[in-house]
Design an enzyme around this catalytic site. Sequence first.
Site, mmCIF file in Angstrom:
data_model
loop_
_atom_site.group_PDB
_atom_site.id
_atom_site.type_symbol
_atom_site.label_atom_id
_atom_site.label_comp_id
_atom_site.label_asym_id
_atom_site.label_seq_id
_atom_site.Cartn_x
_atom_site.Cartn_y
_atom_site.Cartn_z
ATOM 1 N N ALA A 45 0.794 -1.131 -0.190
ATOM 2 C CA ALA A 45 0.128 0.266 0.658
ATOM 3 C C ALA A 45 0.744 1.399 0.057
ATOM 4 C CB ALA A 45 -0.646 -0.056 0.961
ATOM 5 N N GLY A 65 -0.026 4.754 -0.478
ATOM 6 C CA GLY A 65 -1.053 5.523 -0.296
ATOM 7 C C GLY A 65 -1.656 5.886 -0.981
ATOM 8 N N GLY A 66 -1.417 6.076 -2.092
ATOM 9 C CA GLY A 66 -1.857 6.566 -3.631
ATOM 10 C C GLY A 66 -3.724 6.234 -3.363
ATOM 11 N N ASP A 99 -1.088 -4.574 -5.659
ATOM 12 C CA ASP A 99 -0.446 -2.915 -6.523
ATOM 13 C C ASP A 99 0.760 -3.552 -6.037
ATOM 14 O OD1 ASP A 99 -0.213 -1.251 -8.093
ATOM 15 O OD2 ASP A 99 0.184 0.525 -6.858
ATOM 16 N N CYS A 109 3.011 -1.490 -12.362
ATOM 17 C CA CYS A 109 3.601 -0.341 -13.071
ATOM 18 C C CYS A 109 4.481 -0.971 -14.187
ATOM 19 C CB CYS A 109 3.835 1.327 -12.468
ATOM 20 S SG CYS A 109 5.208 0.596 -11.185
HETATM 21 C C1 SAM Z 1 3.791 -0.334 -6.402
HETATM 22 S S1 SAM Z 1 4.692 0.174 -5.006
HETATM 23 C C2 SAM Z 1 2.536 0.285 -3.915
HETATM 24 C C3 SAM Z 1 2.870 1.630 -4.609
HETATM 25 C C4 SAM Z 1 1.032 1.909 -3.649
HETATM 26 N N1 SAM Z 1 0.451 1.073 -4.305
HETATM 27 C C5 SAM Z 1 0.491 3.130 -4.083
HETATM 28 O O1 SAM Z 1 -0.114 3.469 -4.700
HETATM 29 O O2 SAM Z 1 0.953 4.314 -2.921
HETATM 30 C C6 SAM Z 1 4.950 -1.293 -4.066
HETATM 31 C C7 SAM Z 1 5.143 -1.832 -2.785
HETATM 32 O O3 SAM Z 1 5.510 -2.848 -2.423
HETATM 33 C C8 SAM Z 1 6.161 -3.326 -1.341
HETATM 34 N N2 SAM Z 1 6.391 -4.460 -1.401
HETATM 35 C C9 SAM Z 1 7.673 -5.259 -1.646
HETATM 36 N N3 SAM Z 1 7.374 -6.642 -1.353
HETATM 37 C C10 SAM Z 1 6.562 -6.804 -0.136
HETATM 38 C C11 SAM Z 1 5.909 -7.885 0.876
HETATM 39 N N4 SAM Z 1 6.650 -9.375 -0.286
HETATM 40 N N5 SAM Z 1 4.516 -7.656 0.962
HETATM 41 C C12 SAM Z 1 4.651 -6.720 1.173
HETATM 42 N N6 SAM Z 1 4.574 -5.236 0.399
HETATM 43 C C13 SAM Z 1 6.002 -5.453 -0.595
HETATM 44 C C14 SAM Z 1 6.821 -2.326 -1.678
HETATM 45 O O4 SAM Z 1 7.390 -1.232 0.140
HETATM 46 C C15 SAM Z 1 5.943 -1.062 -2.255
HETATM 47 O O5 SAM Z 1 5.488 -0.131 -1.605
#
Ligand code: SAM
Length: 703
Positions: A337, A340-341, A404, A461
């Site tokens: 998340a 948080g957008g 995401d 993305c």
């Molecule tokens: C694409 S970003 C998320 C952006 C967010 N959904 C937004 O809209 O602001 C991917 C996120 O996945 C998290 N992440 C990476 N590996 C993960 C895992 N095994 N479990 C949970 N989160 C994870 C990262 O820390 C990162 O914040």
Amino acid sequence: MSLSSQESENLKIFLWNPPPNPSEDEKDLKGKKSAAVPPPAQKAKAKKELFGDDSDDEIMDDEFDVESGGEEMEDGRPSLKDDFLAGDSDSDVYDSGEEQAGHIFSEDEDESDAEEKLTAANIEGLSRKLDAQLAHEAAEAQAEMEESAMQTNIAGEPKPHILGDPDDEDDQAALAAPDVTLLRTRITDTVRVLEDFSNLAEEGRSRADYTEQILKDICAYYGYSEFLAEKLFHLFSPSEAFSFFEANEKERPHVIRTNTLKTGRRELAQALINRGVTLEPVGKWSKVGLQIFESQVPLGATPEYLAGHYILQAASSFLPVMALAPQENERILDMAAAPGGKTTYISALMKNTGCVFANDANRARTKGLIGNIHRLGVKNTIVCNYDAKEFPKVIGGFDRVLLDAPCSGTGVISKDPSVKTNKNAKDFMLLPHLQKQLLLCAIDSVDHASSTGGYLVYSTCSVTVEENESVVEYALRKRPNVKLVETGLTFGREGFTSYRGKTFNEKMKWTRRFYPHMYNVDGFFVAKFKKIGPTKAAATNGVKAGGTPEDEEIGVDNDDVPFGGFDDEADKELMEKAVKKHLRKKGINPKVAVAHGKAGGKVDGKAEEAPTTTEEPKAAKEESTGKKEKALEKKKEKILGKKEKQEERAPKKKEGAPKKSYNKPSSETKPEPAKKANGESKKPENGTATSPSSTSSKKAQPK
Ligand SMILES: C[S@@+](CC[C@H](N)C(=O)[O-])C[C@H]1O[C@@H](n2cnc3c(N)ncnc32)[C@H](O)[C@@H]1O
């Protein structure tokens, strides 16, 4: 597709233009003006002016926390902006606006009416738009002329001399050390040849020769690694690939999302116009987005920003949430998340009812997530900090889940050009592996019997097939209890049903791909699943709820994050199993390690076969085993130590007390009696309850 009436209501607003005519791209190839790429310093200055110094960490751009830039497409390709002036199609959003702003956005007015009634403050924006339109028309006319001239030339002129004579030293020298100014011409010429091979290829040359050359030229001209250039090039036809690489050199428009928990878009637009901001609605497809052209004030520091009336968020990042279509009073999991957008958009659509679990494995990033949640007045969210592979063991039974996923970021190269060179073959093995694991966990966390939902959205993305269609295909294979459904997003290109010899599920066409060169948004992928049957109990009991056949552990991107404290007994058992597994992998018999007291924990007494290892001299073997054990012990201490520390911090559970007071029993994975929750008021042990919605949500109460 089965959409509830509310979903249909939410989604009917998509009135997207058809994808651009491919000839637009061709025109670009055939001599139209090239993109003017602002130098980085200039870009940075513009960005700073627009968002202010402090706004860097506030832009909601997924993996890459960098701002989007604000220039319209210069080459006349259709962009979101082309739809803007007609305003919204849904007047609900504008209930509190004043008349003046109302004219800007009224749905009843046609484009010219709306234009006439624009406020003086926005005249500048209008004039820019008109200028751009004129320039666009002129460029189109020019391109048409050039195209017809070129066609005439092609008929009568020699073929482009690209690869030349392999034995001619001059030809080969020109190929090896090209003049940079000629590189682009050669790229466009090669594209032309590849698209009309039988007529334009030089004799004795194969497609592979030209492809090899254009890939080299793309690397030299745009600065990609050969590995990534090739991967991206093959996603498109040659001319479209060129458009894609070009679009990655341009910034995407600056977009803000109205926080409807605090204000309406019209009201916000008026407030910002009064501060000297030039803007217009992001497009008919969104009720809440505003595209910013210019601002006299830093957008990350206006009173409206500080009061949480908007968030800086890339347009394409709205899309997964729109596809998710959260409903009021549901229980939703946002698995990855931060910052948080999407979480805050979900909460806004739910009007702060129900309950959103906003999880991220990266503890540091959850701070930004919490900051945004507070600033935007979100009150139905619980922030937690787990490796998402732990779901649904942590908690399951959600009405909807958004994954995401962490990804390579090949859709946001314009924001983070380092992606051009810093991704290698290993990344494209590890990331999809992680994505597959997470997706299975996401599926297992959905309540198939949810009366309002039962949906899951997977997004990245990134534009690579490995991270998108392949991951979705894998999930369909592993979880026959889900099916793909339409996203409800009526724009975006269909996902691949086949790609370079691979065939995917025919419903893959319902997934959506968004490209910078098509829509002037970040590259994105969105897939929506409906869960149609329960998850097998086995999938929710193991350490890896998702369970992949490869049975490989891939770490989260921040393994310093302490986890645990949520189910002590199961946790202990799992730790022990993990240690045993690790020992076996290292060629150590866990029993021996236990006997020496060095395995760092109690391992059950069952006989474990030590894998046969190559014979080592006894002394050397003992020494190396000792070293390995020490390392293992250290590793286990690290894991258990953290957990123990965390347990110390966590309030001691009373005997017989529910282990997870916020757990909603899933209709399919019946929780153990101890897990039957009895209220929302208890703070989750490994989560930060920002504002558990204890009163407003029927769904927040366990059934
Ligand atoms: C694409 S970003 C998320 C952006 C967010 N959904 C937004 O809209 O602001 C991917 C996120 O996945 C998290 N992440 C990476 N590996 C993960 C895992 N095994 N479990 C949970 N989160 C994870 C990262 O820390 C990162 O914040």
